[in-house]
Design a protein around this motif. Sequence first.
Motif, short mmCIF file in Angstrom:
data_model
loop_
_atom_site.label_atom_id
_atom_site.label_comp_id
_atom_site.label_asym_id
_atom_site.label_seq_id
_atom_site.Cartn_x
_atom_site.Cartn_y
_atom_site.Cartn_z
N ALA A 106 -2.49 3.65 2.24
CA ALA A 106 -2.09 2.93 1.02
C ALA A 106 -3.31 2.34 0.32
O ALA A 106 -3.39 2.36 -0.92
CB ALA A 106 -1.09 1.83 1.38
N CYS A 107 -4.27 1.82 1.08
CA CYS A 107 -5.49 1.29 0.48
C CYS A 107 -6.25 2.38 -0.27
O CYS A 107 -6.73 2.17 -1.39
CB CYS A 107 -6.39 0.69 1.56
SG CYS A 107 -5.85 -0.91 2.20
N ASP A 108 -6.36 3.54 0.35
CA ASP A 108 -7.07 4.65 -0.28
C ASP A 108 -6.38 5.07 -1.58
O ASP A 108 -7.04 5.33 -2.60
CB ASP A 108 -7.14 5.84 0.67
CG ASP A 108 -8.07 5.61 1.85
OD1 ASP A 108 -8.88 4.67 1.78
OD2 ASP A 108 -7.96 6.35 2.85
N GLU A 109 -5.04 5.13 -1.55
CA GLU A 109 -4.30 5.53 -2.74
C GLU A 109 -4.46 4.49 -3.85
O GLU A 109 -4.62 4.85 -5.03
CB GLU A 109 -2.83 5.73 -2.40
CG GLU A 109 -2.54 6.99 -1.62
CD GLU A 109 -2.88 8.24 -2.40
OE1 GLU A 109 -2.41 8.37 -3.55
OE2 GLU A 109 -3.61 9.08 -1.87
N ALA A 110 -4.39 3.22 -3.50
CA ALA A 110 -4.55 2.17 -4.50
C ALA A 110 -5.93 2.25 -5.15
O ALA A 110 -6.07 2.10 -6.37
CB ALA A 110 -4.33 0.80 -3.86
N ARG A 111 -6.93 2.48 -4.33
CA ARG A 111 -8.30 2.56 -4.86
C ARG A 111 -8.46 3.77 -5.76
O ARG A 111 -9.07 3.68 -6.84
CB ARG A 111 -9.29 2.63 -3.69
CG ARG A 111 -10.73 2.46 -4.12
CD ARG A 111 -11.63 2.34 -2.91
NE ARG A 111 -12.96 1.91 -3.28
CZ ARG A 111 -13.93 1.65 -2.42
NH1 ARG A 111 -13.69 1.77 -1.12
NH2 ARG A 111 -15.12 1.26 -2.84
#
Length: 288
Positions: free
Chosen positions: A169-174
Amino acid sequence: MDLPIVVGVDGSEPSLRAVDWAADEAALRGASLRLVYASLWERYEGAALADDLGRSSEQIRVQDIVETAARRAHGRHADLKISTDTLPEEPEYTLVRESRHASLLVTGTRGRSGIAEALLGSVSLTVAGHAHCPMVVVRGSHDNQPGTHGRIVVGVGERPTTPAAVRFACDEARLRGAALDAVRAWRCPAHETTDHPLLVGEPARMHEQQAVEVLEKAPRDVPADVEAHRRTVEGHTRDVLVAASRDADLLVVGAERHHRHFGLQLGRVAHGVLHHSACPVAIAPERE
């Protein structure tokens, strides 16, 4: 070696929406796109048709399906590197195998007809329960304006020490420049409630505080350039996450994978949101 994003296609509108979503994702990641069609139909019927036609109608139809999907992806992002494959195999087997060599696996929710819809639904669920890489099932109506909410939701489970879902989820948000919303649901079991006036609310506050503590441990390593929010919500986890999906671009949940366990490895929460989410759902495998 950079791994491709793999998409299961079958010519249905839901699978073409999955191609749209995967093409956008590949462009964000700078990844290649692999379009895969798998079916046993040609194995059983193709030889007989070949005697009469010289080439089976299934071969022609399958080629049209993958070529249409490739043109659609190129229409969205002309510079994408795209490969295609058609295989006379069970789709579940093919897609799980493909997930061993993919950065992400993407499918739609339904097939071309009533019977096919039920089949493809079971395929998506089966693959989600066994995929070796993160998998996205494209729910909702992905159109030509992706990322309209600017929000990625991740459900935080009991074990924040194995945060594959949070990392994804962090990667997608970034990648998307979106906010990250980490959500933890909590409930007070009915047998812990009491009618004593001095104790009213105490069990609920205890369970809410436990949820807060779990949530604080989960997204510890969020990149500095990602806006992150944490919130606890009272209710059943599935219902809480489905409600959160209504104004999200992606809902991310984890699914534990147990070594030497061959049954469907998809928890009740993941199973529920795959059926009811208002936005695409990402299943991130958590290894034991």
